[in-house]
Design a protein around this motif. Structure first.
Motif, short mmCIF file in Angstrom:
data_model
loop_
_atom_site.label_atom_id
_atom_site.label_comp_id
_atom_site.label_asym_id
_atom_site.label_seq_id
_atom_site.Cartn_x
_atom_site.Cartn_y
_atom_site.Cartn_z
N UNK A 113 50.76 42.61 35.20
CA UNK A 113 49.91 41.42 34.95
C UNK A 113 49.90 40.25 35.79
N UNK A 115 49.56 40.78 38.97
CA UNK A 115 48.79 41.16 40.35
C UNK A 115 47.43 41.52 40.18
N UNK A 116 47.21 41.78 39.04
CA UNK A 116 45.71 42.37 38.68
C UNK A 116 44.98 41.32 38.39
N UNK A 117 43.66 41.21 38.86
CA UNK A 117 42.82 40.10 38.34
C UNK A 117 42.26 40.20 37.04
N UNK A 119 39.11 40.28 34.61
CA UNK A 119 37.74 40.33 34.44
C UNK A 119 37.01 39.65 33.30
N UNK B 26 32.92 46.09 31.68
CA UNK B 26 33.96 46.49 32.83
C UNK B 26 34.95 46.66 32.00
N UNK B 30 37.55 50.07 33.00
CA UNK B 30 39.12 49.83 33.22
C UNK B 30 40.00 50.75 32.54
N UNK B 38 47.79 51.24 35.01
CA UNK B 38 48.73 50.17 34.20
C UNK B 38 48.21 50.20 32.64
N UNK B 69 31.42 44.09 39.50
CA UNK B 69 32.68 43.20 38.91
C UNK B 69 33.87 44.32 38.93
N UNK B 73 37.48 43.89 40.91
CA UNK B 73 38.90 44.19 40.38
C UNK B 73 39.58 45.08 41.09
N UNK B 76 40.67 43.59 44.70
CA UNK B 76 41.56 42.51 44.71
C UNK B 76 43.07 43.00 44.14
N UNK B 77 42.74 43.97 43.20
CA UNK B 77 43.98 44.43 42.51
C UNK B 77 44.86 45.58 43.55
N UNK B 80 46.23 43.14 46.47
CA UNK B 80 47.35 42.50 45.81
C UNK B 80 48.87 43.50 45.61
N UNK B 81 48.56 44.81 45.28
CA UNK B 81 49.66 45.67 44.86
C UNK B 81 50.24 46.09 46.42
N UNK B 151 31.72 34.76 31.20
CA UNK B 151 31.39 34.54 32.29
C UNK B 151 29.95 35.40 32.59
#
Lengths: 119, 188
Positions: A113, A115-117, A119, B26, B30, B38, B69, B73, B76-77, B80-81, B151
């Motif tokens: 929660x 760390x994932x952006x 959308x 999107x 996901x 996740x 998009x 996702x 960046x994900x 970060x991970x 958006x």
């Protein structure tokens, strides 16, 4: 090595639900307890979902506290499509991340929660 | 207010809506792909089943904006991970940090190559891009976008679906219900 014909065991060619993943997990666990290495044969498999793979594959890695390399030394697979090979590799990588978090007392859900952006 | 319907309405034998193709949002990609493991298991398996059932009745497509998009996702994900689990110190996402890791860390590069393979598979096979007529942009849409309801990606997807007579949107995002227009929005 014990060969498990996955679709025969689970009596379906659509490997989608986490319940089916759990059934496979049980079978793999039995084999590992008997000290046998496992070959998962995915012949005739039509569909695979991420939740099936996370349950059947990812949880084995986490439960045994393996790296992906250690997993592959004990559990191998065959007759997977090129796409499904990618999905399985991702399931292993994601499981390694979850194991890392668990070892460091980090709640995986909270971690994702944060760390994932959006959308 | 636009028209939002449930998935059952388009899966029954004689659906009320003249839909031929469906553009996926999107949020659906996901849930379907679950790139970081996740998404909750029941949500993922339900989405996979819904998409397969819809594919047996309709053409399902992504648009290039949806792909862009989703790419962001994943990019960046993944960064970060990776940073949080492999490095002692957190560095805020920047494209420069990302490129530096890609150049200097074999570990990062291996994982990224896997993510790229998955990305290609997603849009080459699972959700191929819509035929050209669905993605022609009218520059006037920029005037119409005020950012108040959703958006830009959602806005463009809605406008594309609206410009076609036989097209709907498949989404899990409730923002689509805020658009005032004629597009059919299928909520999962």
């Amino acid at each position: 090595m014990t060969v498990i014909i996955v679709c025969e065991l689970l009596q379906t060619t659509s490997l989608l639900s986490p319940d089916k993943g759990r059934e496979l997990t049980e079978k793999i666990r039995e084999c590992l307890q008997d000290d046998a290495d496992v070959m998962l044969d995915f012949r005739e498999c039509e569909y695979l979902s991420s939740s099936f793979l996370n349950e059947a594959i990812g949880k084995q890695l986490i439960e045994n506290q393996w790296t992906a390399a250690e997993f592959k030394a004990r559990i191998q697979w065959q007759n997977l499509s090129e796409d499904a090979e990618i999905d399985l590799a991702l399931a292993l990588e994601n499981a390694e991340t979850k194991l890392h978090l668990i070892r460091n007392d980090i709640d995986p859900e909270e971690f994702y929660n944060n760390n994932l952006p959006d959308v | 207010m636009g028209k939002t319907i449930g998935i059952k309405r388009v899966l029954r034998p004689n659906p009320d809506y003249p839909i031929r193709q469906i553009l996926v949002d999107t949020s659906i990609v996901i849930r379907y792909e679950n790139p970081f493991g996740f998404v909750k298991a029941d949500v993922n398996s339900r989405t996979v089943q819904q998409v397969h059932r819809l594919k047996s009745h309709y053409q399902l497509h992504a648009t290039m904006l949806t792909a862009a998009e989703y790419f962001k996702y994943v990019q960046v994900g993944y960064y970060n991970i990776f940073i949080q689990t492999n490095s002692g110190h957190f560095r805020k996402y920047s494209i420069a940090n990302f490129k530096s890791l890609k150049k200097n860390s074999a570990h990062f590069q291996r994982g990224w190559q896997l993510r790229l393979s998955a990305f290609r598979k997603t849009f080459q096979r699972h959700f191929p891009p819509a035929p050209q007529e669905a993605v022609n942009y009218n520059p006037a849409v920029f005037d119409a976008f005020d950012g108040s309801k959703a958006d830009f990606g959602d806005f463009m997807l809605y406008r594309q679906a609206e410009s076609l007579t036989d097209c709907a949107i498949l989404t899990a995002d409730k923002d689509f219900a805020l658009f005032e227009g004629n597009a059919i929005v299928i909520r999962v």
